[in-house]
Design a protein around this motif. Sequence first.
Motif, PDB file in Angstrom:
ATOM      1  N   VAL A   1       0.847  -1.197   0.000  1.00  0.00           N
ATOM      2  CA  VAL A   1       0.000   0.000   0.000  1.00  0.00           C
ATOM      3  C   VAL A   1       0.881   1.246   0.000  1.00  0.00           C
ATOM      4  CG1 VAL A   1      -0.238   0.072   2.520  1.00  0.00           C
ATOM      5  CG2 VAL A   1      -1.993   1.107   1.102  1.00  0.00           C
TER       6      VAL A   1
ATOM      7  N   LEU B   1       0.630   5.610   0.257  1.00  0.00           N
ATOM      8  CA  LEU B   1      -0.181   6.793   0.526  1.00  0.00           C
ATOM      9  C   LEU B   1       0.511   7.994  -0.090  1.00  0.00           C
ATOM     10  CD1 LEU B   1      -2.599   8.146   1.918  1.00  0.00           C
ATOM     11  CD2 LEU B   1      -1.153   8.390   3.957  1.00  0.00           C
TER      12      LEU B   1
ATOM     13  N   VAL C   1      -4.403  10.076  -1.462  1.00  0.00           N
ATOM     14  CA  VAL C   1      -4.723   9.006  -2.404  1.00  0.00           C
ATOM     15  C   VAL C   1      -3.980   7.747  -1.973  1.00  0.00           C
ATOM     16  CG1 VAL C   1      -4.531   8.201  -4.795  1.00  0.00           C
ATOM     17  CG2 VAL C   1      -5.084  10.600  -4.334  1.00  0.00           C
ATOM     18  N   VAL C   2      -4.710   6.658  -1.892  1.00  0.00           N
ATOM     19  CA  VAL C   2      -4.127   5.361  -1.585  1.00  0.00           C
ATOM     20  C   VAL C   2      -3.878   4.653  -2.917  1.00  0.00           C
ATOM     21  CG1 VAL C   2      -4.444   3.158  -0.405  1.00  0.00           C
ATOM     22  CG2 VAL C   2      -5.377   5.260   0.602  1.00  0.00           C
ATOM     23  N   LYS C   3      -2.618   4.335  -3.185  1.00  0.00           N
ATOM     24  CA  LYS C   3      -2.262   3.656  -4.433  1.00  0.00           C
ATOM     25  C   LYS C   3      -2.001   2.181  -4.122  1.00  0.00           C
ATOM     26  CE  LYS C   3      -0.603   7.700  -6.820  1.00  0.00           C
ATOM     27  NZ  LYS C   3       0.196   8.127  -7.955  1.00  0.00           N
ATOM     28  N   LEU C   4      -2.700   1.327  -4.859  1.00  0.00           N
ATOM     29  CA  LEU C   4      -2.622  -0.110  -4.623  1.00  0.00           C
ATOM     30  C   LEU C   4      -2.300  -0.851  -5.915  1.00  0.00           C
ATOM     31  CD1 LEU C   4      -5.886  -0.474  -2.502  1.00  0.00           C
ATOM     32  CD2 LEU C   4      -3.547  -0.476  -1.641  1.00  0.00           C
TER      33      LEU C   4
ATOM     34  N   GLN D   1     -13.559  -0.361 -10.294  1.00  0.00           N
ATOM     35  CA  GLN D   1     -12.724   0.495  -9.459  1.00  0.00           C
ATOM     36  C   GLN D   1     -13.539   0.726  -8.181  1.00  0.00           C
ATOM     37  OE1 GLN D   1     -12.064   4.001 -11.815  1.00  0.00           O
ATOM     38  NE2 GLN D   1     -10.744   2.949 -13.253  1.00  0.00           N
TER      39      GLN D   1
ATOM     40  N   ASN E   1     -12.915   4.654  -6.227  1.00  0.00           N
ATOM     41  CA  ASN E   1     -12.083   5.524  -7.056  1.00  0.00           C
ATOM     42  C   ASN E   1     -12.031   6.982  -6.614  1.00  0.00           C
ATOM     43  OD1 ASN E   1     -14.596   6.275  -7.943  1.00  0.00           O
ATOM     44  ND2 ASN E   1     -14.289   5.644 -10.054  1.00  0.00           N
TER      45      ASN E   1
ATOM     46  N   THR F   1      -8.834   5.732  -3.917  1.00  0.00           N
ATOM     47  CA  THR F   1      -7.781   4.793  -4.302  1.00  0.00           C
ATOM     48  C   THR F   1      -7.784   4.542  -5.805  1.00  0.00           C
ATOM     49  OG1 THR F   1      -6.854   2.586  -3.941  1.00  0.00           O
ATOM     50  CG2 THR F   1      -9.233   2.782  -3.814  1.00  0.00           C
ATOM     51  N   ASP F   2      -6.621   4.178  -6.324  1.00  0.00           N
ATOM     52  CA  ASP F   2      -6.509   3.840  -7.747  1.00  0.00           C
ATOM     53  C   ASP F   2      -6.654   2.339  -7.977  1.00  0.00           C
ATOM     54  OD1 ASP F   2      -4.097   2.910  -6.737  1.00  0.00           O
ATOM     55  OD2 ASP F   2      -2.859   3.866  -8.263  1.00  0.00           O
ATOM     56  N   SER F   3      -7.130   1.605  -7.006  1.00  0.00           N
ATOM     57  CA  SER F   3      -7.269   0.153  -7.085  1.00  0.00           C
ATOM     58  C   SER F   3      -8.156  -0.254  -8.263  1.00  0.00           C
ATOM     59  CB  SER F   3      -7.876  -0.381  -5.791  1.00  0.00           C
ATOM     60  OG  SER F   3      -8.020  -1.771  -5.839  1.00  0.00           O
TER      61      SER F   3
END
Length: 177
Positions: free
Chosen positions: A17, A19, A36-39, A108, A111, A114-116
């Motif tokens: 994860v 941040l 933003v949480v980037k996964l 998503q 969204n 997060t960009d998950s």
Amino acid sequence: MRWKIHGERPVYENPWVNLWLVDIEQPDGRRWEYHVVKLRHLAVAAVVNDHKQVLMMWRHRFVTDSWAWELPMGLVEADESPAEAAAREVLEETGWTTREMKPLIYAQPANGITDSEHFVFRAEAGEYTGPPTELNESDRIEWIPLSELRGMIDRREIVSSGSLVGVLYLLLDEAGL
């Protein structure tokens, strides 16, 4: 209305994860830093057998201290496609191989924060090769009749985003909608 990005910087990073703070400007001109949480991408498999049953796992999630049924799923590694990841996760988590891995739906799930990305596949059941190699994934693995999924959702026995999106679309797919 499109938000403008003026820059971004990591606050915390690890293999699972990340941040980030993103310097954004809203359409009304207000500018501020947004978390933003980037996964990494997630691959999910709805494995169906000849008896109109889907392969699911009964799992505990410590973050919410809850138990629920989930489809096999996991992170897509750098050297594999989402479909390859979905097949690998099914084998590791359940001991089953898959045939005919086909894209079912893309999602998503959150969204706005997060960009998950979730890649959900439908697969036909292959062969059982033996116990799962991932020993910490689930308490039990079962073939659940598709006819029971709606009631399980209503009773909150299926709650994870990847599993919900997968089984709901699987039901639409089965109904020919």
